[in-house]
Design an enzyme around this catalytic site. Sequence first.
Site, PDB file in Angstrom:
ATOM      1  N   SER A 105     -80.165   1.856  36.580  1.00 32.67           N
ATOM      2  CA  SER A 105     -78.877   1.487  35.997  1.00 32.67           C
ATOM      3  C   SER A 105     -77.951   2.708  36.010  1.00 32.67           C
ATOM      4  O   SER A 105     -77.656   3.225  37.082  1.00 32.67           O
ATOM      5  CB  SER A 105     -79.108   0.921  34.592  1.00 32.67           C
ATOM      6  OG  SER A 105     -77.950   0.259  34.127  1.00 32.67           O
ATOM      7  N   ASP A 133     -80.570 -10.305  36.511  1.00 32.17           N
ATOM      8  CA  ASP A 133     -80.051  -9.161  35.740  1.00 32.17           C
ATOM      9  C   ASP A 133     -78.699  -9.543  35.148  1.00 32.17           C
ATOM     10  O   ASP A 133     -77.761  -9.893  35.871  1.00 32.17           O
ATOM     11  CB  ASP A 133     -79.922  -7.980  36.700  1.00 32.17           C
ATOM     12  CG  ASP A 133     -79.561  -6.676  36.010  1.00 32.17           C
ATOM     13  OD1 ASP A 133     -78.749  -6.704  35.058  1.00 32.17           O
ATOM     14  OD2 ASP A 133     -80.074  -5.636  36.455  1.00 32.17           O
ATOM     15  N   HIS A 178     -83.004  -6.848  33.751  1.00 35.47           N
ATOM     16  CA  HIS A 178     -82.616  -5.427  33.761  1.00 35.47           C
ATOM     17  C   HIS A 178     -83.625  -4.553  33.006  1.00 35.47           C
ATOM     18  O   HIS A 178     -83.389  -3.369  32.825  1.00 35.47           O
ATOM     19  CB  HIS A 178     -81.231  -5.315  33.096  1.00 35.47           C
ATOM     20  CG  HIS A 178     -80.474  -4.052  33.440  1.00 35.47           C
ATOM     21  ND1 HIS A 178     -80.033  -3.776  34.717  1.00 35.47           N
ATOM     22  CD2 HIS A 178     -80.058  -3.003  32.676  1.00 35.47           C
ATOM     23  CE1 HIS A 178     -79.383  -2.606  34.722  1.00 35.47           C
ATOM     24  NE2 HIS A 178     -79.393  -2.118  33.495  1.00 35.47           N
TER      25      HIS A 178
END
Lengths: 277, 277
Positions: free
Chosen positions: B146, B222, B255
Amino acid sequence: MERIEQHASFGGRQEVWRHASSCLRGDARFGIYLPSAALRGERCPVLYWLSGLTCTEQNFITKAGAQEHAARHDVIVVAPDTSPRGEAVADDPGYDLGQGAGFYVDATVAPWSTHYRMHTYVAQELPALVERHFAASEARGIFGHSMGGHGALVTALREPGRYRSVSAFAPIVAPSQVPWGEKAFAAYLGPERAAWRAWDAVELVKTAAPRWPLLVDQGEADEFLAGQLRPELLVQACAAVEHPLTLRMQPGYDHSYYFIATFMGDHIAHHARALRA
Amino acid sequence: MERIEQHASFGGRQEVWRHASSCLRGDARFGIYLPSAALRGERCPVLYWLSGLTCTEQNFITKAGAQEHAARHDVIVVAPDTSPRGEAVADDPGYDLGQGAGFYVDATVAPWSTHYRMHTYVAQELPALVERHFAASEARGIFGHSMGGHGALVTALREPGRYRSVSAFAPIVAPSQVPWGEKAFAAYLGPERAAWRAWDAVELVKTAAPRWPLLVDQGEADEFLAGQLRPELLVQACAAVEHPLTLRMQPGYDHSYYFIATFMGDHIAHHARALRA
């Protein structure tokens, strides 16, 4: 029953469920890893994990690295919380009694006896729920860590017909003889030590049947080894009745999830052999 | 330098160190996994992991399951914190700016510019420290998740001679074009968007050399995919300059660290091939 988390993981799914537990008299949570075979509807064996002091259902599912091995062996892994929870539930300021520290017994002494029935929850209510709502077979194994290693040994020894395989990481093998167990048992079961025997693996193994081979891993650098865990007492008890035990002393390993994760693959393989036999 | 944690893990050791960082102007912590070869004194390649928003050095070392794979490939894995820390360090009430959200840039705007120099920390100070104090070779790889996926891509693209391999999980590929990046870059780098290009992987890849093959995994479930991550922008940018990119869209994955753990083995194998070539 309400699903409160779901995450794809190693081709299967890690979920967390909340449900109203009749035996705990309140809401309870458990983690469940469903391998891809179970998601397709094939009935899979179920391995129950019992966590140690202070844990919720989260510690195991986030830190133990079990999903990879459960996926490889097509085994469902269920991880309950370590006690009843909530404002209405009796508690204690210590980390080793009350919420987060149910010790997998059915308490007989007030105020604990109202909600603290983790043995019946783990051995009866939770398997019934899992086998009704998921693609679970009736082949059950049980394992755990520290207080949960005690829980796994005692649960299986008390209800031998319900489990095909048992193992433990750094278990409290003789709670009647160590400070953690003495404090908890005095509270949950009362001061009469005779009543404690029914919840002590070293006592129960003397009359146990059937004789599944026990697998126990114990770190030699575990800070609780000499004071709380004392695996030599299990070795002596098993030797006296010829109960098969493999105790692996692991040099350098401590009491943490780093230790658990390192040997998780061996334990799940041990269970899978028995559960799929 | 002070070691504040050490745990045996998969035949090696997971440690956490605290040290006085000159470029962050305060104490900093990092996790380091040392495989058994490194503990014996054999110099091993080093893989740097950059974590995402809100993380400390703990998230990766407890949840990603990297140790098993690092042990198999004899790779050291280093995981720094995501920002400078402390009462003297500027902060913001949002989870996506300030402490826990350093974005791996060298801030140029007050009050951030005093401590927020995570790029120089990650690319220079930390490797120098690791290579001086541990059995580390100068073969370096970098990866992250991320915000840390952005950090890995940008750090490698800005300092191509320092890394032999790069990969990312669900990276923010074009921070200049998405809300997380716009907020952070406006604060750390000021409102002039021209200055942002030097910290944006989609911009940097246009002139990048050398051309390591990039491996990127991205979960299709995600929640940040369309709004913040936008991997299609990296695909377009790489295609335009023929930069090799393997983008794997993973159906069902979110995620979380469950996603990261699932594909951790593939990423460490990807790095090990380049680092040991």
